[in-house]
Design a protein around this motif. Structure first.
Motif, mmCIF file in Angstrom:
data_model
loop_
_atom_site.group_PDB
_atom_site.id
_atom_site.type_symbol
_atom_site.label_atom_id
_atom_site.label_comp_id
_atom_site.label_asym_id
_atom_site.label_seq_id
_atom_site.Cartn_x
_atom_site.Cartn_y
_atom_site.Cartn_z
ATOM 1 N N MET A 183 -10.178 25.266 -5.892
ATOM 2 C CA MET A 183 -9.356 26.451 -5.745
ATOM 3 C C MET A 183 -10.199 27.676 -6.062
ATOM 4 O O MET A 183 -11.182 27.591 -6.779
ATOM 5 C CB MET A 183 -8.143 26.395 -6.665
ATOM 6 C CG MET A 183 -8.460 26.543 -8.127
ATOM 7 S SD MET A 183 -6.979 26.516 -9.129
ATOM 8 C CE MET A 183 -7.701 26.771 -10.725
ATOM 9 N N SER A 184 -9.799 28.807 -5.510
ATOM 10 C CA SER A 184 -10.432 30.067 -5.882
ATOM 11 C C SER A 184 -9.404 30.892 -6.640
ATOM 12 O O SER A 184 -8.198 30.782 -6.398
ATOM 13 C CB SER A 184 -10.941 30.819 -4.653
ATOM 14 O OG SER A 184 -9.867 31.231 -3.833
ATOM 15 N N TYR A 185 -9.894 31.688 -7.558
ATOM 16 C CA TYR A 185 -8.996 32.476 -8.391
ATOM 17 C C TYR A 185 -9.721 33.712 -8.913
ATOM 18 O O TYR A 185 -10.954 33.810 -8.838
ATOM 19 C CB TYR A 185 -8.467 31.645 -9.573
ATOM 20 C CG TYR A 185 -9.542 31.235 -10.550
ATOM 21 C CD1 TYR A 185 -9.831 32.005 -11.672
ATOM 22 C CD2 TYR A 185 -10.294 30.083 -10.344
ATOM 23 C CE1 TYR A 185 -10.823 31.634 -12.563
ATOM 24 C CE2 TYR A 185 -11.286 29.703 -11.224
ATOM 25 C CZ TYR A 185 -11.550 30.484 -12.338
ATOM 26 O OH TYR A 185 -12.543 30.125 -13.217
ATOM 27 N N VAL A 186 -8.928 34.637 -9.439
ATOM 28 C CA VAL A 186 -9.467 35.785 -10.155
ATOM 29 C C VAL A 186 -8.778 35.837 -11.514
ATOM 30 O O VAL A 186 -7.613 35.446 -11.646
ATOM 31 C CB VAL A 186 -9.258 37.122 -9.404
ATOM 32 C CG1 VAL A 186 -10.088 37.173 -8.138
ATOM 33 C CG2 VAL A 186 -7.804 37.374 -9.092
ATOM 34 N N LEU A 187 -9.521 36.282 -12.516
ATOM 35 C CA LEU A 187 -8.953 36.514 -13.831
ATOM 36 C C LEU A 187 -8.590 37.983 -13.936
ATOM 37 O O LEU A 187 -9.410 38.854 -13.607
ATOM 38 C CB LEU A 187 -9.937 36.125 -14.931
ATOM 39 C CG LEU A 187 -10.240 34.638 -15.055
ATOM 40 C CD1 LEU A 187 -11.281 34.393 -16.136
ATOM 41 C CD2 LEU A 187 -8.973 33.848 -15.360
ATOM 42 N N LEU A 188 -7.395 38.251 -14.380
ATOM 43 C CA LEU A 188 -6.913 39.620 -14.494
ATOM 44 C C LEU A 188 -7.228 40.166 -15.881
ATOM 45 O O LEU A 188 -7.568 39.414 -16.800
ATOM 46 C CB LEU A 188 -5.415 39.660 -14.199
ATOM 47 C CG LEU A 188 -5.033 39.058 -12.835
ATOM 48 C CD1 LEU A 188 -3.531 39.009 -12.675
ATOM 49 C CD2 LEU A 188 -5.673 39.836 -11.707
ATOM 50 N N ALA A 202 -13.418 23.058 -8.929
ATOM 51 C CA ALA A 202 -12.937 21.837 -8.281
ATOM 52 C C ALA A 202 -11.807 21.244 -9.114
ATOM 53 O O ALA A 202 -11.935 21.097 -10.326
ATOM 54 C CB ALA A 202 -14.065 20.838 -8.123
ATOM 55 N N LEU A 203 -10.713 20.895 -8.465
ATOM 56 C CA LEU A 203 -9.582 20.264 -9.139
ATOM 57 C C LEU A 203 -9.637 18.742 -9.047
ATOM 58 O O LEU A 203 -8.941 18.048 -9.780
ATOM 59 C CB LEU A 203 -8.270 20.764 -8.537
ATOM 60 C CG LEU A 203 -8.030 22.266 -8.680
ATOM 61 C CD1 LEU A 203 -6.806 22.695 -7.896
ATOM 62 C CD2 LEU A 203 -7.890 22.642 -10.141
ATOM 63 N N THR A 204 -10.432 18.241 -8.115
ATOM 64 C CA THR A 204 -10.631 16.799 -7.945
ATOM 65 C C THR A 204 -12.116 16.578 -7.698
ATOM 66 O O THR A 204 -12.876 17.536 -7.532
ATOM 67 C CB THR A 204 -9.826 16.264 -6.733
ATOM 68 O OG1 THR A 204 -10.285 16.909 -5.548
ATOM 69 C CG2 THR A 204 -8.333 16.501 -6.912
#
Length: 186
Positions: A1-6, A39-41
């Motif tokens: 997954m891709s994400y950003v930290l706020l 990676a989640l898996t």
């Protein structure tokens, strides 16, 4: 997954990746990636040097055009998620995410039909949909009570896919592509 930290320490999940997806294509335009990836898996990743893209664009324009198509699909899917975050109910957001995950998994495994493993935690689902884990749990229970899904042992089954799609205002962005404009292969 891709994400950003706020700034407040919370996380907004932007996208879930599936087999065959191209990761971090934004790094072609930026020196530092605007998002983080985890990676989640178990996963395999094949890195490539960004200078290879210039050679591919010159030597294989069809491949580069397909790369643009994949990026456009990702962009429109993210646009759909953004619109959903601002304008749909919590239940619709959860329903749309379940459909998005199932359809993404089907890219790599056509045997996946109505049932699929859900490897995400309720916190991760919440971080993707702007909800708390408690609210995610409540919406999953409502979808079950309405007969749209079942959950058992980490597996989701879409009991009534048509009703789930309608409830989610979901459009599968992998369908209905017009690739007739692509340059011929070399």
């Amino acid at each position: 997954m891709s994400y950003v930290l706020l700034d407040d320490g919370s996380r907004q999940i932007l996208r879930f990746y599936f087999p065959g997806d191209i990761l971090a294509s934004s790094t072609l335009a930026y020196r530092k990636s605007p998002e983080s990836i985890v990676a989640l898996t178990d996963s395999s990743v094949s890195p490539f040097d960004r200078s290879a893209c210039a050679r591919i664009a010159i030597d294989h324009p069809r491949i580069m055009a397909l790369f643009a198509v994949l990026n456009q699909i990702a962009h429109v899917t993210l646009t759909d998620r953004l619109a959903a975050l601002g304008r749909t109910s919590a239940k619709a957001r959860i329903a749309a995410l379940l459909l998005e995950i199932r359809n993404g998994m089907r890219q790599g495994d056509r045997a996946i039909q109505l049932s699929f493993p859900l490897v995400l935690t309720q916190e991760e689902i919440g971080d993707a949909t702007g909800l708390t884990a408690v609210h995610v749990n409540r919406m999953l229970r409502q979808l079950e009570e309405e007969g749209k899904i079942t959950r058992q042992g980490g597996t989701i089954t879409l009991v009534d896919e048509d009703r789930l799609c309608r409830a989610a205002n979901y459009i599968d962005r992998r369908e209905g592509l017009d690739l007739s404009w692509l340059p011929p292969g070399r």
